[in-house]
Write an enzyme that holds these catalytic residues in place. Structure first.
Site, PDB file in Angstrom:
ATOM      1  N   HIS A 126       8.634  34.574 111.487  1.00 20.38           N
ATOM      2  CA  HIS A 126       7.490  35.145 112.222  1.00 20.38           C
ATOM      3  C   HIS A 126       6.731  34.089 113.036  1.00 20.38           C
ATOM      4  CE1 HIS A 126       4.805  38.964 111.943  1.00 20.38           C
ATOM      5  NE2 HIS A 126       4.699  38.417 113.124  1.00 20.38           N
ATOM      6  N   TYR A 143       3.344  43.403 108.413  1.00 20.54           N
ATOM      7  CA  TYR A 143       2.629  44.581 108.920  1.00 20.54           C
ATOM      8  C   TYR A 143       2.297  45.531 107.767  1.00 20.54           C
ATOM      9  CZ  TYR A 143       4.440  42.731 113.341  1.00 20.54           C
ATOM     10  OH  TYR A 143       4.770  41.909 114.392  1.00 20.54           O
TER      11      TYR A 143
HETATM   12  N1  LIG Z   1       5.911  38.240 116.567  1.00 24.89           N
HETATM   13  C1  LIG Z   1       4.610  38.339 116.619  1.00 24.89           C
HETATM   14  O1  LIG Z   1       3.863  37.396 116.270  1.00 24.89           O
HETATM   15  C2  LIG Z   1       3.990  39.608 117.109  1.00 24.89           C
HETATM   16  C3  LIG Z   1       2.623  39.644 117.458  1.00 24.89           C
HETATM   17  C4  LIG Z   1       2.112  40.845 117.957  1.00 24.89           C
HETATM   18  C5  LIG Z   1       2.945  41.946 118.099  1.00 24.89           C
HETATM   19  N2  LIG Z   1       4.246  41.904 117.711  1.00 24.89           N
HETATM   20  C6  LIG Z   1       5.153  43.077 117.843  1.00 24.89           C
HETATM   21  O2  LIG Z   1       5.051  43.600 119.155  1.00 24.89           O
HETATM   22  C7  LIG Z   1       4.652  44.966 119.098  1.00 24.89           C
HETATM   23  C8  LIG Z   1       3.804  45.321 120.297  1.00 24.89           C
HETATM   24  O3  LIG Z   1       2.647  44.523 120.385  1.00 24.89           O
HETATM   25  P1  LIG Z   1       1.174  45.061 120.013  1.00 24.89           P
HETATM   26  O4  LIG Z   1       1.260  46.183 119.079  1.00 24.89           O
HETATM   27  O5  LIG Z   1       0.402  43.844 119.627  1.00 24.89           O
HETATM   28  O6  LIG Z   1       0.575  45.500 121.414  1.00 24.89           O
HETATM   29  P2  LIG Z   1       1.018  46.458 122.625  1.00 24.89           P
HETATM   30  O7  LIG Z   1       2.306  47.092 122.376  1.00 24.89           O
HETATM   31  O8  LIG Z   1       0.842  45.635 123.866  1.00 24.89           O
HETATM   32  O9  LIG Z   1      -0.156  47.530 122.618  1.00 24.89           O
HETATM   33  C9  LIG Z   1      -0.342  48.443 121.571  1.00 24.89           C
HETATM   34  C10 LIG Z   1      -1.627  49.199 121.824  1.00 24.89           C
HETATM   35  O10 LIG Z   1      -1.571  49.882 123.062  1.00 24.89           O
HETATM   36  C11 LIG Z   1      -1.706  51.290 122.883  1.00 24.89           C
HETATM   37  N3  LIG Z   1      -0.729  51.938 123.758  1.00 24.89           N
HETATM   38  C12 LIG Z   1       0.622  51.911 123.663  1.00 24.89           C
HETATM   39  N4  LIG Z   1       1.184  52.568 124.701  1.00 24.89           N
HETATM   40  C13 LIG Z   1       0.160  53.025 125.463  1.00 24.89           C
HETATM   41  C14 LIG Z   1       0.094  53.767 126.664  1.00 24.89           C
HETATM   42  N5  LIG Z   1       1.200  54.179 127.285  1.00 24.89           N
HETATM   43  N6  LIG Z   1      -1.136  54.057 127.180  1.00 24.89           N
HETATM   44  C15 LIG Z   1      -2.257  53.638 126.547  1.00 24.89           C
HETATM   45  N7  LIG Z   1      -2.258  52.923 125.416  1.00 24.89           N
HETATM   46  C16 LIG Z   1      -1.058  52.617 124.871  1.00 24.89           C
HETATM   47  C17 LIG Z   1      -1.458  51.541 121.422  1.00 24.89           C
HETATM   48  O11 LIG Z   1      -2.270  52.599 120.946  1.00 24.89           O
HETATM   49  P3  LIG Z   1      -1.652  53.917 120.259  1.00 24.89           P
HETATM   50  O12 LIG Z   1      -0.800  53.466 119.131  1.00 24.89           O
HETATM   51  O13 LIG Z   1      -2.862  54.662 119.843  1.00 24.89           O
HETATM   52  O14 LIG Z   1      -0.861  54.602 121.356  1.00 24.89           O
HETATM   53  C18 LIG Z   1      -1.908  50.240 120.776  1.00 24.89           C
HETATM   54  O15 LIG Z   1      -3.314  50.255 120.565  1.00 24.89           O
HETATM   55  C19 LIG Z   1       3.902  45.042 117.758  1.00 24.89           C
HETATM   56  O16 LIG Z   1       3.696  46.367 117.346  1.00 24.89           O
HETATM   57  C20 LIG Z   1       4.803  44.226 116.893  1.00 24.89           C
HETATM   58  O17 LIG Z   1       5.943  44.971 116.516  1.00 24.89           O
HETATM   59  C21 LIG Z   1       4.790  40.731 117.262  1.00 24.89           C
END
Ligand SMILES: NC(=O)c1ccc[n+]([C@@H]2O[C@H](COP(=O)([O-])OP(=O)(O)OC[C@H]3O[C@@H](n4cnc5c(N)ncnc54)[C@H](OP(=O)(O)O)[C@@H]3O)[C@@H](O)[C@H]2O)c1
Length: 280
Positions: free
Chosen positions: A114, A56
């Site tokens: 990962h 990241y």
């Molecule tokens: N292991 C892997 O391969 C892998 C892959 C993907 C993700 N991850 C991990 O999982 C975490 C979460 O997944 P993600 O970041 O892909 O997606 P997510 O958590 O499903 O969604 C994040 C998005 O949603 C928005 N958001 C968050 N809470 C909200 C709410 N209450 N209302 C409206 N919008 C909201 C955020 O915007 P704002 O920030 O502007 O609020 C951001 O754009 C990642 O950050 C990472 O740590 C791991």
């Protein structure tokens, strides 16, 4: 304070079932302040698991995390991940040292591969176990592993020490419920649900909006409550907006009726057959 449920890892350690993602943090210095504030808000509300990775912002998200946990390391369950191409026996140890430096700490609570790459699993596991014996990590796990990968992992020396598998899991991605999730639950391996609100795309779903309204809740809260309802599942929503972090934390207090769980199943049907694991 929201009443956040916990998940028990194979070691007996309990972690909150609602944590904090960090993907896309650390990309732009002008956003650092609000990102740090968002993570701190989550910690204050009991979302004391932080998920980051060397990938990241190429270490930038780990540096943001370091700022957020400064002075309160012991409150936090810290998770980071190694790139597959760094996951040879020696490489994994070196990558971990770099992550620890960026995170300004002496240990990770959980270190994940990962996704699967070219290095044999036995080598990665040997590196993880070396780190564990040295006290640099308390536990290790994997990410984006489907059931066949997990079975292969169980067959390598010490592969059964795997504590968690982090996978794409949310209302619109329920394939894991067919086989991987029950398998992990049986083996006591925690499932970390990434992209729990499908990176925001789920929030436009009309059924989700309707159900949320009935509880004066938000679609994000219903999507998170769905994951919190499952045994052994830790959801890690990412937000760089402190108010949204607070909104997400309150998902823990949402109780849906049987009828509405059924309505969610109708809108987002569980899998009727094996589906290959989705990845983002
Ligand atoms: N292991 C892997 O391969 C892998 C892959 C993907 C993700 N991850 C991990 O999982 C975490 C979460 O997944 P993600 O970041 O892909 O997606 P997510 O958590 O499903 O969604 C994040 C998005 O949603 C928005 N958001 C968050 N809470 C909200 C709410 N209450 N209302 C409206 N919008 C909201 C955020 O915007 P704002 O920030 O502007 O609020 C951001 O754009 C990642 O950050 C990472 O740590 C791991």
């Amino acid at each position: 304070m929201p009443d956040i449920p916990t998940v028990t890892l194979p070691s007996g350690v309990s972690v909150p079932a609602l944590g904090l993602g960090t993907w896309n943090m650390g990309e732009e210095s002008r956003k650092a302040g609000i990102e740090i504030e968002s993570l701190k808000r989550g910690l204050d509300l009991g979302m004391t698991l932080i998920d980051t990775a060397e990938m990241y912002a190429e270490g930038g998200a780990e540096k943001i995390t370091a700022e957020a946990i400064a002075g309160r390391r012991d409150e936090v369950f810290l998770v980071s991940k190694v790139y597959p191409w760094n996951a040879g026996r020696k490489g994994v140890v070196e990558a971990c040292e770099r992550s620890l430096n960026r995170l300004k700490t002496d240990r990770l609570d959980l270190y994940l591969l990962h996704w699967r790459g070219q290095h044999p699993l036995a080598e990665t596991v040997a590196g993880f176990e070396e780190l564990r014996r040295a006290g640099k990590i308390a536990a290790w796990g994997v990410s984006n592993f489907d059931l066949d990968d997990m079975e292969e992992l169980m067959a390598v020396p010490e592969g059964r020490n795997c504590a968690a598998n982090q996978v794409l899991y949310n209302l619109s991605r329920r394939g894991v419920e067919y086989d991987l999730l029950p398998w992990c639950q049986e083996h006591g391996i925690a499932v970390m649900a990434y992209s729990p609100i499908e990176q925001g795309r789920l929030l436009r779903n009309a059924d989700l909006i309707r159900i949320a309204k009935a509880y004066q809740a938000t679609p994000a809260q219903v999507a998170l409550a769905f994951l919190l309802e499952r045994d052994g599942v830790v959801a890690i929503p990412k937000s760089a907006n402190p108010d949204r972090v607070a909104e997400n934390a309150e998902a823990a207090d949402l109780d849906l009726s049987e009828e509405d769980w059924k309505a969610l199943d109708a809108a987002f049907p569980p899998p009727a057959q094996k589906r290959p694991l989705d990845m983002l």
